[in-house]
Design an enzyme around this catalytic site. Sequence first.
Site, PDB file in Angstrom:
ATOM      1  N   HIS A  74      64.506  53.863  13.628  1.00  0.00           N
ATOM      2  CA  HIS A  74      64.014  54.544  12.242  1.00  0.00           C
ATOM      3  C   HIS A  74      62.566  54.388  12.209  1.00  0.00           C
ATOM      4  O   HIS A  74      62.318  52.992  12.222  1.00  0.00           O
ATOM      5  CB  HIS A  74      64.735  53.745  11.195  1.00  0.00           C
ATOM      6  N   ASP A  94      66.035  59.502  14.845  1.00  0.00           N
ATOM      7  CA  ASP A  94      66.215  58.453  13.860  1.00  0.00           C
ATOM      8  C   ASP A  94      67.464  58.646  12.935  1.00  0.00           C
ATOM      9  O   ASP A  94      67.979  59.767  12.662  1.00  0.00           O
ATOM     10  CB  ASP A  94      64.847  59.052  12.900  1.00  0.00           C
ATOM     11  N   SER A 131      60.100  56.015   5.329  1.00  0.00           N
ATOM     12  CA  SER A 131      61.341  56.239   4.999  1.00  0.00           C
ATOM     13  C   SER A 131      61.259  56.969   3.566  1.00  0.00           C
ATOM     14  O   SER A 131      60.374  57.714   3.409  1.00  0.00           O
ATOM     15  CB  SER A 131      62.252  55.137   5.071  1.00  0.00           C
TER      16      SER A 131
END
Length: 525
Positions: free
Chosen positions: A493, A465, A235
Amino acid sequence: MDMGTVAEPAVRRGPRARRAACAALALAVVLAGCGGPNRPGGSEDAPGGLAAFYDQEIAWSDCGDGFECGAFEVPLDYADPGGERLDIAVRRLPAASGDPLGSLVVNPGGPGGSGFDYAAMAPSAVSADVRDRFDVVGFDPRGVGRSSPITCLEPAAMDDFLGVDYLSRDGDSDPAELTAAGVAELVDTNRAFVAGCRERAGELMRHLGTANVARDMDVLRAALGDHRLTYLGKSYGTYLGAHYADLFPDRVRALVLDGAMDPSLDVVDLGVQQAQGSETALRAFTAHCLDLPDCPLGGSGDSVESGIDRIEDMLDTAGRRPLRNGLDNGLEARRSWLELGVLSALYSESYWPRLSTALADAFDGDGTGLLRLAGDLYNRDDPRHYANYTSALVAVNCSDRPAPRAVDAYTDAVADAEDASPVFGAGLTWGALTCAYWPQDAVADPEPLDAPGAAPILVVGTTRDNATPYAWAEALAGDLDSGVLLTREGDGHTAYLRGDPCVDTAVDTYLLRADPPADGTVCPE
């Protein structure tokens, strides 16, 4: 673009010549790959004035369960290395083999996530094969956790900041209507957050940008004795990894950037596109739910649109009258908090059963389950305390990317975002308003992150995602001169160790051998 569809990968020629050279050496260097042995390191490559930092040795001490903990120093301001210093907390799990190739530095994302805590999750976050040959190392970035944490508001004020109702509740007006009074409340709340940062953090708030964290990570690399960096970032950690590669391209061994962020976006576009990704994920959840018995959104004959309309109606109802809250935490179960609860559950398919139950309760007037999910997202672990995650998240985002200074720019963006994402568009777009009041001299100038001359860098994207839309992975892999795109078809995710052996094998092979998969590989095969 349709986030559920894998686009034809763009042609990127940078890594192919390097992969050919690696193939010729594969028999001679099986594990270290074209990167070669990664130790010992040294401080001979320290930037000017920083030799004292690069010469550090971390004093490791046993901190239980086989882990070692320590700290290293970095300058608050790299332009003034003789000035104030920060202590950065670090934890490592030594390689199981006792003969490591080097260190694997890990970052869980955020910004605001604790790498120190993430390293403690190494048995589930990193495969056994990689743990066997690498020390797994995580650090709390400056401003986070144990590393001079920034805290901008008291818990009650943070509740108001996160739960500000951007929709009008005046009189009989539709709660979807934005009024001048609603905008004024948003402005006041966001100004108060920045004022709190100024009062509580002082000079620190001006030095929290990701470029500084990337420089800290290079000091850590040297202190660990590694000549080049091996890294797993998820991320926001992909943005940190891209910054590192751009600043130190010759020190890249193998970087895995999983759940990629697009460096080119300003904070408003970031929110708008994240809302679109979240809407795609919500549609996937809804379609899955409708195929199950007792789905609170309807039955197998109902449409995805009707299921999402039911969620939207519940949120609108909560905007007029808060739902019940069975938690002793002082929150009103209004739209903003309930919306965050839905958003939280879309980060992983493992949360979908909780979301179904929480939605069923909410349709009966009880928002407790959604409030619990929202608390998970923002680390609100009890009514008297917040982890500093939210303060760090906002501070870093506002330091990293330009933001419009006029409120009208956000109002216009919200209108577009609501068309693309009726559930999340307004909330995630207004969430960028804080950055309109961040000190201008603390905001980085936008620059491309292309890392010319770096070894191949593996960028991993998941097609549905919610937090980092797949298009961002395509963009980052395209921006990096040596970017290699690996695609996971699926939900949730990030991709590594999420149950797809194709992804896991490709990532492990790259980390162990510095040998990436073919650019454009799609998993499952």
